[in-house]
Design an enzyme around this catalytic site. Structure first.
Site, PDB file in Angstrom:
ATOM      1  N   ASN A 150       8.415   0.925  10.825  1.00 27.53           N
ATOM      2  CA  ASN A 150       7.611   2.489   9.775  1.00 27.53           C
ATOM      3  C   ASN A 150       6.233   2.053  10.712  1.00 27.53           C
ATOM      4  OD1 ASN A 150       5.977   3.249   7.737  1.00 27.53           O
ATOM      5  ND2 ASN A 150       6.257   1.712   6.186  1.00 27.53           N
ATOM      6  N   TYR A 159      -2.720   1.182  10.330  1.00 26.31           N
ATOM      7  CA  TYR A 159      -3.004  -0.300  10.219  1.00 26.31           C
ATOM      8  C   TYR A 159      -3.932  -0.582  11.582  1.00 26.31           C
ATOM      9  CZ  TYR A 159      -0.131  -0.976   5.912  1.00 26.31           C
ATOM     10  OH  TYR A 159       0.462  -1.359   4.740  1.00 26.31           O
ATOM     11  N   GLU A 192       2.527  -8.074   6.047  1.00 22.62           N
ATOM     12  CA  GLU A 192       4.313  -8.080   6.967  1.00 22.62           C
ATOM     13  C   GLU A 192       4.067  -5.457   7.305  1.00 22.62           C
ATOM     14  OE1 GLU A 192       4.156 -10.449   4.973  1.00 22.62           O
ATOM     15  OE2 GLU A 192       4.187 -12.072   6.161  1.00 22.62           O
ATOM     16  N   ILE A 197       0.671  -1.208   0.046  1.00 23.59           N
ATOM     17  CA  ILE A 197      -0.014  -0.157   0.456  1.00 23.59           C
ATOM     18  C   ILE A 197       1.009   0.960   0.354  1.00 23.59           C
ATOM     19  CG2 ILE A 197      -0.378  -0.247   1.897  1.00 23.59           C
ATOM     20  CD1 ILE A 197      -3.335   1.157   1.905  1.00 23.59           C
ATOM     21  N   ALA A 198       1.032   1.762  -0.907  1.00 22.28           N
ATOM     22  CA  ALA A 198       1.646   3.504  -1.201  1.00 22.28           C
ATOM     23  C   ALA A 198       1.168   4.237  -1.639  1.00 22.28           C
ATOM     24  CB  ALA A 198       2.498   2.744  -1.701  1.00 22.28           C
TER      25      ALA A 198
HETATM   26  C1  LIG Z   1       1.418   4.519   5.513  1.00 24.28           C
HETATM   27  C2  LIG Z   1       0.690   5.522   3.809  1.00 24.28           C
HETATM   28  C3  LIG Z   1       0.012   4.535   2.915  1.00 24.28           C
HETATM   29  C4  LIG Z   1       0.100   6.180   5.233  1.00 24.28           C
HETATM   30  O1  LIG Z   1      -1.285   6.963   4.331  1.00 24.28           O
HETATM   31  P1  LIG Z   1      -1.286   7.703   4.654  1.00 24.28           P
HETATM   32  O2  LIG Z   1      -2.579   8.621   3.802  1.00 24.28           O
HETATM   33  O3  LIG Z   1      -0.528   9.056   4.706  1.00 24.28           O
HETATM   34  O4  LIG Z   1      -2.408   7.712   6.213  1.00 24.28           O
HETATM   35  P2  LIG Z   1      -2.913   9.175   7.433  1.00 24.28           P
HETATM   36  O5  LIG Z   1      -2.778  10.010   6.272  1.00 24.28           O
HETATM   37  O6  LIG Z   1      -3.075   8.555   8.028  1.00 24.28           O
HETATM   38  O7  LIG Z   1      -1.133   9.597   7.511  1.00 24.28           O
HETATM   39  C5  LIG Z   1      -1.116   9.030   9.213  1.00 24.28           C
HETATM   40  C6  LIG Z   1      -0.209  10.055   9.908  1.00 24.28           C
HETATM   41  O8  LIG Z   1       1.420  10.470   8.571  1.00 24.28           O
HETATM   42  C7  LIG Z   1       1.456  11.662   9.240  1.00 24.28           C
HETATM   43  N1  LIG Z   1       1.824  12.466   8.308  1.00 24.28           N
HETATM   44  C8  LIG Z   1       0.997  14.127   8.221  1.00 24.28           C
HETATM   45  N2  LIG Z   1       0.912  14.843   7.231  1.00 24.28           N
HETATM   46  C9  LIG Z   1       1.866  14.033   6.682  1.00 24.28           C
HETATM   47  C10 LIG Z   1       2.405  14.595   5.363  1.00 24.28           C
HETATM   48  N3  LIG Z   1       2.622  15.207   5.022  1.00 24.28           N
HETATM   49  N4  LIG Z   1       3.728  13.385   4.595  1.00 24.28           N
HETATM   50  C11 LIG Z   1       4.036  12.101   5.775  1.00 24.28           C
HETATM   51  N5  LIG Z   1       2.993  12.237   6.741  1.00 24.28           N
HETATM   52  C12 LIG Z   1       2.574  12.351   7.321  1.00 24.28           C
HETATM   53  C13 LIG Z   1       0.776  11.881  10.798  1.00 24.28           C
HETATM   54  O9  LIG Z   1       1.771  11.708  11.450  1.00 24.28           O
HETATM   55  C14 LIG Z   1      -0.060  11.013  10.335  1.00 24.28           C
HETATM   56  O10 LIG Z   1      -0.552  10.336  11.697  1.00 24.28           O
HETATM   57  P3  LIG Z   1      -2.230  10.943  12.080  1.00 24.28           P
HETATM   58  O11 LIG Z   1      -2.991   9.815  11.860  1.00 24.28           O
HETATM   59  O12 LIG Z   1      -1.250  11.183  13.460  1.00 24.28           O
HETATM   60  O13 LIG Z   1      -2.529  12.372  11.407  1.00 24.28           O
HETATM   61  C15 LIG Z   1       1.886   6.173   3.477  1.00 24.28           C
HETATM   62  O14 LIG Z   1       2.886   7.010   4.174  1.00 24.28           O
HETATM   63  C16 LIG Z   1       2.411   5.902   2.274  1.00 24.28           C
HETATM   64  O15 LIG Z   1       2.637   6.194   1.028  1.00 24.28           O
HETATM   65  N6  LIG Z   1       4.138   5.643   3.551  1.00 24.28           N
HETATM   66  C17 LIG Z   1       5.131   4.606   2.563  1.00 24.28           C
HETATM   67  C18 LIG Z   1       4.954   3.440   2.112  1.00 24.28           C
HETATM   68  C19 LIG Z   1       4.553   2.347   2.530  1.00 24.28           C
HETATM   69  O16 LIG Z   1       5.565   2.873   4.453  1.00 24.28           O
HETATM   70  N7  LIG Z   1       3.954   1.879   2.804  1.00 24.28           N
HETATM   71  C20 LIG Z   1       3.086   1.057   4.136  1.00 24.28           C
HETATM   72  C21 LIG Z   1       4.152  -0.382   3.727  1.00 24.28           C
HETATM   73  S1  LIG Z   1       3.014  -1.902   4.926  1.00 24.28           S
END
Ligand SMILES: CC(C)(COP(=O)(O)OP(=O)(O)OC[C@H]1O[C@@H](n2cnc3c(N)ncnc32)[C@H](O)[C@@H]1OP(=O)(O)O)[C@@H](O)C(=O)NCCC(=O)NCCS
Length: 211
Positions: free
Chosen positions: A148, A155, A143, A109-110
């Site tokens: 992370n 999750y 996993e 998921i990304a």
């Molecule tokens: C993991 C991922 C899918 C989460 O999605 P997301 O839409 O960013 O999730 P959320 O909107 O719930 O934000 C998660 C947290 O990111 C942080 N965040 C806030 N603004 C942000 C920004 N501009 N950039 C990055 N992280 C930010 C916050 O801590 C937030 O937590 P909160 O709920 O306490 O505010 C995304 O961060 C991602 O693509 N990461 C890289 C790939 C990855 O690690 N995938 C998982 C593999 S198992």
């Protein structure tokens, strides 16, 4: 701002590969999403930003014989010039599962960096859970790197619990993987929690609609 969820298609592969490389730069070899489209176990979805479009990749230049005929025969050029492809959906992120018996295993998921932290990860995760429910999965599992915590928090919020550890699972830095799994996704408790999450996410993504 609206986002739509739909299945991955081969037209999306350029964008999805770029998002994968940005999100998981150290993973080697990179996943082969073209192959995943043929994999009967695999089911991938994309979240598109409906306010944006992406220019399609330029068409391949024609071969030598085609070029020669186009130069010599104007009618050949007129009737063989490929149509300009329409602009493509702009993909904010994607996710995928492998269905193995009654287990839906989240493979990836990304999101693009610019789309993180806005709730779209939650949108994708809810759509992934719905996808798994539609395929009659009993539970989801995945996993995640021990470091992370952003993904782990996401999750946890959506009903995944830590259920195990694989030591040194990630080959690039020998980092541990934490295994996270849901309880039964058809249980009334899970569905009630999912419905609450859906509603609070909808308020987050469309604040004006609820005020
Ligand atoms: C993991 C991922 C899918 C989460 O999605 P997301 O839409 O960013 O999730 P959320 O909107 O719930 O934000 C998660 C947290 O990111 C942080 N965040 C806030 N603004 C942000 C920004 N501009 N950039 C990055 N992280 C930010 C916050 O801590 C937030 O937590 P909160 O709920 O306490 O505010 C995304 O961060 C991602 O693509 N990461 C890289 C790939 C990855 O690690 N995938 C998982 C593999 S198992």
């Amino acid at each position: 701002l609206t986002y739509s969820i739909r299945p991955l298609t081969k037209e999306d592969l350029t964008q999805v590969n770029a998002i994968d490389r940005e999100a998981f730069p150290t993973q080697w070899p990179p996943p082969n999403y073209r192959q995943e489209l043929q994999n009967r176990l695999a089911h991938y979805i994309v979240a598109t930003d409906d306010a944006r479009t992406e220019e399609p990749p330029p068409p391949k230049p024609p071969g030598g014989l085609h070029r020669l005929a186009s130069r010599l025969l104007p009618w050949f050029k007129r009737s063989n010039t490929p149509p300009v492809p329409p602009p493509q959906h702009y993909i904010a992120g994607f996710s995928g599962i492998w269905m193995m018996a009654d287990e839906a295993h989240i493979t990836n998921i990304a999101l693009r960096k610019e789309y993180r932290g806005r709730g779209i990860g939650g949108l994708l995760l809810i759509a992934t859970i719905d996808l798994a429910r539609g395929l009659n999965a009993s539970f989801l599992t995945l996993e995640v790197r021990a470091s992370n915590t952003v993904a782990q928090n996401l999750y946890s919020r959506y009903g995944f619990n830590k259920t195990g550890l694989r030591r040194g699972y990630y080959l690039d830095n020998r980092e541990d993987a934490i295994i996270m799994s849901t309880d039964g996704i058809a249980s009334p408790a899970f569905l009630a929690n999912l419905q609450q999450l859906r509603e609070s996410l909808s308020r987050k993504l469309h604040p004006s609609a609820s005020s």
